[in-house]
Design a protein around this motif. Structure first.
Motif, PDB file in Angstrom:
ATOM      1  N   SER A   9       0.820  -1.207   0.000  1.00  0.00           N
ATOM      2  CA  SER A   9       0.000   0.000   0.000  1.00  0.00           C
ATOM      3  C   SER A   9       0.854   1.257   0.000  1.00  0.00           C
ATOM      4  N   ILE A  10       1.912   1.258   0.809  1.00  0.00           N
ATOM      5  CA  ILE A  10       2.801   2.427   0.837  1.00  0.00           C
ATOM      6  C   ILE A  10       3.498   2.596  -0.503  1.00  0.00           C
ATOM      7  N   SER A  13       1.242   4.007  -3.057  1.00  0.00           N
ATOM      8  CA  SER A  13       1.014   5.424  -2.774  1.00  0.00           C
ATOM      9  C   SER A  13       2.201   6.288  -3.163  1.00  0.00           C
ATOM     10  N   ILE A  14       3.394   5.745  -3.057  1.00  0.00           N
ATOM     11  CA  ILE A  14       4.582   6.490  -3.493  1.00  0.00           C
ATOM     12  C   ILE A  14       4.538   6.656  -5.012  1.00  0.00           C
ATOM     13  N   PRO A  17      -0.145   8.865  -5.461  1.00  0.00           N
ATOM     14  CA  PRO A  17      -1.070   9.033  -4.336  1.00  0.00           C
ATOM     15  C   PRO A  17      -2.511   8.801  -4.795  1.00  0.00           C
ATOM     16  N   TYR A  77       1.149  13.638  -0.396  1.00  0.00           N
ATOM     17  CA  TYR A  77       1.837  12.355  -0.503  1.00  0.00           C
ATOM     18  C   TYR A  77       1.798  11.568   0.799  1.00  0.00           C
ATOM     19  N   MET A  81      -0.111   8.059   1.827  1.00  0.00           N
ATOM     20  CA  MET A  81       0.623   6.894   2.333  1.00  0.00           C
ATOM     21  C   MET A  81       0.062   6.433   3.674  1.00  0.00           C
ATOM     22  N   TRP A  82      -0.178   7.377   4.585  1.00  0.00           N
ATOM     23  CA  TRP A  82      -0.729   7.023   5.891  1.00  0.00           C
ATOM     24  C   TRP A  82      -2.097   6.350   5.734  1.00  0.00           C
ATOM     25  N   PHE A 100       4.623   9.649   9.520  1.00  0.00           N
ATOM     26  CA  PHE A 100       4.057  10.227   8.298  1.00  0.00           C
ATOM     27  C   PHE A 100       3.905  11.743   8.432  1.00  0.00           C
TER      28      PHE A 100
END
Length: 158
Positions: A9-10, A13-14, A17, A77, A81-82, A100
């Motif tokens: 998931s992170i 997102s990087i 987003p 961003y 990510m969070w 984060f």
């Protein structure tokens, strides 16, 4: 399994987003994050800034950067990510959001000073200096999380 999903998931997102939110079937939230990302990209001239930065043309990248819009980027961003991390089962600790938040803060500060701060005599500019500021953001957030959590545990024991 769960840790693997949090990492994926992170990473999504990087890359973009909102993408992890779409993959987690949070279509409205993901679409809004992606729309904001592209709006900020256009207003910031980010594609040109990134291209020039990768070519080593830092002074030119600085000239074409729209800094007021660039300052929105880190918060978008790191929120994405969070949110993706939390949706994937992470963030169970009471203060697990702090790395984060502090990354967003430090990277924003890195953006603000990127046009004139030199480290070891090198002008890193609006792409590389903010990226370097991720490290102190993560470290500060993790240490603060651990510190506050330990204080909570001590106050609950007594």
């Amino acid at each position: 399994m769960c840790k693997d999903k949090r990492i994926k998931s992170i990473v999504w997102s990087i890359i973009l987003p909102g993408l992890a939110q779409l993959l987690n079937k949070k279509v409205i939230k993901g679409s809004i994050l992606i729309a904001f990302k592209f709006l900020i990209d256009v207003k910031t001239n980010l594609s040109g800034v990134i291209f020039l930065s990768f070519q080593g043309e830092i002074e030119e990248a600085i000239k074409i950067t729209n800094y007021p819009w660039l300052l929105f980027y880190p918060c978008l961003y790191f929120f994405a990510m969070w949110d993706a991390f939390k949706d994937a089962g992470g963030g169970k600790g009471r203060y697990s959001f702090l790395p984060f938040v502090f990354c967003a803060y430090f990277v924003t500060v890195g953006c603000m000073y990127s046009s004139h701060v030199r480290l070891f005599g090198i002008l890193f500019g609006p792409v590389w200096l903010p990226i370097l500021f991720v490290v102190p953001g993560v470290v500060t957030g993790v240490l603060l999380d651990k510190f506050i959590t330990s204080l909570d545990k001590k106050s609950n024991v007594s």
